[in-house]
Design an enzyme around this catalytic site. Structure first.
Site, mmCIF file in Angstrom:
data_model
loop_
_atom_site.group_PDB
_atom_site.id
_atom_site.type_symbol
_atom_site.label_atom_id
_atom_site.label_comp_id
_atom_site.label_asym_id
_atom_site.label_seq_id
_atom_site.Cartn_x
_atom_site.Cartn_y
_atom_site.Cartn_z
ATOM 1 N N PHE A 20 -76.259 64.882 -30.404
ATOM 2 C CA PHE A 20 -76.492 65.371 -31.743
ATOM 3 C C PHE A 20 -77.215 64.366 -32.624
ATOM 4 O O PHE A 20 -77.609 64.673 -33.732
ATOM 5 C CB PHE A 20 -75.157 65.743 -32.401
ATOM 6 C CG PHE A 20 -74.301 66.602 -31.532
ATOM 7 C CD1 PHE A 20 -74.713 67.874 -31.170
ATOM 8 C CD2 PHE A 20 -73.098 66.138 -31.039
ATOM 9 C CE1 PHE A 20 -73.938 68.677 -30.353
ATOM 10 C CE2 PHE A 20 -72.310 66.937 -30.222
ATOM 11 C CZ PHE A 20 -72.732 68.200 -29.878
ATOM 12 N N PRO A 22 -68.829 60.017 -27.715
ATOM 13 C CA PRO A 22 -70.258 59.679 -27.744
ATOM 14 C C PRO A 22 -71.073 60.795 -28.375
ATOM 15 O O PRO A 22 -70.858 61.978 -28.105
ATOM 16 C CB PRO A 22 -70.603 59.508 -26.263
ATOM 17 C CG PRO A 22 -69.320 59.058 -25.645
ATOM 18 C CD PRO A 22 -68.241 59.796 -26.391
ATOM 19 N N CYS A 23 -72.018 60.394 -29.228
ATOM 20 C CA CYS A 23 -72.705 61.364 -30.085
ATOM 21 C C CYS A 23 -74.166 61.562 -29.725
ATOM 22 O O CYS A 23 -74.917 62.148 -30.492
ATOM 23 C CB CYS A 23 -72.613 60.906 -31.540
ATOM 24 S SG CYS A 23 -73.276 59.235 -31.813
ATOM 25 N N GLN A 24 -74.628 61.106 -28.579
ATOM 26 C CA GLN A 24 -76.048 61.181 -28.249
ATOM 27 C C GLN A 24 -76.622 62.596 -28.315
ATOM 28 O O GLN A 24 -77.764 62.775 -28.730
ATOM 29 C CB GLN A 24 -76.311 60.599 -26.853
ATOM 30 C CG GLN A 24 -76.228 59.099 -26.789
ATOM 31 C CD GLN A 24 -74.820 58.629 -26.488
ATOM 32 O OE1 GLN A 24 -73.878 59.397 -26.541
ATOM 33 N NE2 GLN A 24 -74.678 57.357 -26.166
#
Length: 369
Positions: free
Chosen positions: A88, A84-86
């Protein structure tokens, strides 16, 4: 789909979501043996469209022993995933919860599993901004002993009809030759027209009777007036003053021209986000119909096949949930390009070994005579 000449690669897809990366890997000829994700809503779409079991687990709680029975089923092993990239993402720099702010640790969990399992191949897909953070350096350290290649890919170059920059990392214990996506680059970007023009017309707030995912959110009276005043590729600056939102009249709002915008037929779409079903959330207006794009159109712009199943029979359409699942997915085409690159890499390795063995055998024969 899979090629009979593909090498025998077994893969586990961590953070698999609804199966975008998995579906692409399968299309390239890789055997995905399991997908892992914490979200129970991903189970049906993942299993209904891919011949692999869905493991509902938090990756941070996984052990190497949990994955070994799935990972090492072929001649070669691949550990794949998109943590999960939240933390960045430019779409989530404000209003993020503390829990989401700790999601970066999942990148390190991924790295720990690589270190323990030592698969032949590794691929990680993520937001481009990850490379600017220390956690990426730490992940690279977990790949000691691997040949590594990584780059930020503009997805329009590989046949995805949307502007979407993604970090793609490839790592291999078989050498470095062929760890390069550029041979898959297309000459011309794919357009919105090519992907969704043939879908039947629907109105705002309407659902197509033969495809429940081809559903568009409703519009308020003011937003209907706004979209009718919008032209493809234009902005709210083209509207009559009474239609412009108060927040956009302020200096701070004037820098967001793409909200309340229409897509263009003959250009790629903008990045498909989790809020792509809402006309006011970006340039998500249909090029010609007075509505936001439908969930099916969003999925197709993410290069999911038109037939991809996201809902069980009788399950209601929930825009927020389905938008999240679609927007967070790895584009299928990106997964396919990654898979093709790895398949060709392994084929090159195998052919190189055959040539080396044949050369050694020829040398031995010359000594005997």
């Amino acid at each position: 789909m899979s090629d009979e000449h593909s090498p025998e690669i077994s893969a586990v897809d961590l953070f698999c979501g609804v199966g975008g990366l998995t579906h692409g890997l399968v299309r390239s000829g890789i055997n995905v043996t399991a997908g892992v994700d914490l979200d129970p809503h991903c189970r049906f779409p993942f299993e209904a469209n891919n011949s692999a079991p869905f493991i509902e687990r938090d990756v941070k709680d996984l052990t190497a022993d949990d994955l070994r029975p799935y990972l090492f089923r072929g001649k070669y092993s691949l550990l794949a995933g998109c943590a999960p990239c939240q933390p960045f993402s430019t779409y989530s720099q404000s209003g993020r919860s503390k829990k989401r702010g700790m999601d970066w640790r999942l990148v390190l969990n991924f790295g720990s599993l690589v270190r323990e399992l030592q698969p032949d191949l590794v691929t990680m897909e993520n937001v481009a901004q990850l490379t600017d953070h220390e956690v990426f350096t730490e992940f690279l350290e977990s790949l000691e002993g691997y040949s590594i290649s990584w780059s930020v890919v503009e997805c329009t170059k590989i046949g995805v009809p949307q502007s979407r920059k993604r970090l793609v990392l490839l790592a291999s214990k078989l050498g470095h030759h062929g760890l390069d996506l550029s041979p898959q680059f297309a000459d011309e970007p794919k357009t919105v027209r090519q992907e969704i023009e043939k879908l039947p017309a629907i109105k705002a707030g309407e659902q197509h009777p033969k495809d429940r995912l081809h559903a568009a959110s409703s519009l308020s009276e003011i937003n209907m007036r706004r979209i009718m005043a919008s032209k493809p590729g234009g902005t709210w600056r083209d509207w009559d003053p009474e239609l412009v939102a108060a927040c956009h009249r302020k200096t701070t709002g004037s820098t967001y021209p793409s909200v309340y915008g229409r897509m263009e037929w003959d250009a790629p779409a903008p990045t498909i986000t989790t809020q792509c079903f809402g006309y006011g959330n970006g340039r998500f207006g249909h090029p010609t119909q007075d509505r936001a794009i439908s969930l099916r159109e969003a999925a197709m712009l993410q290069t999911f096949p038109r037939s991809y199943k996201f809902l069980k029979r009788g399950e209601p359409v929930t825009f927020s949930r389905l938008g999240r699942l679609i927007g967070n997915a790895v584009p299928v085409r990106l997964g396919e390009v990654i898979g093709k690159c790895l398949v060709e890499h392994v084929n090159t390795y195998e052919n190189g070994n055959v040539e080396m063995i044949e050369a050694e055998s020829a040398q031995e024969s010359s000594r005997l005579f």
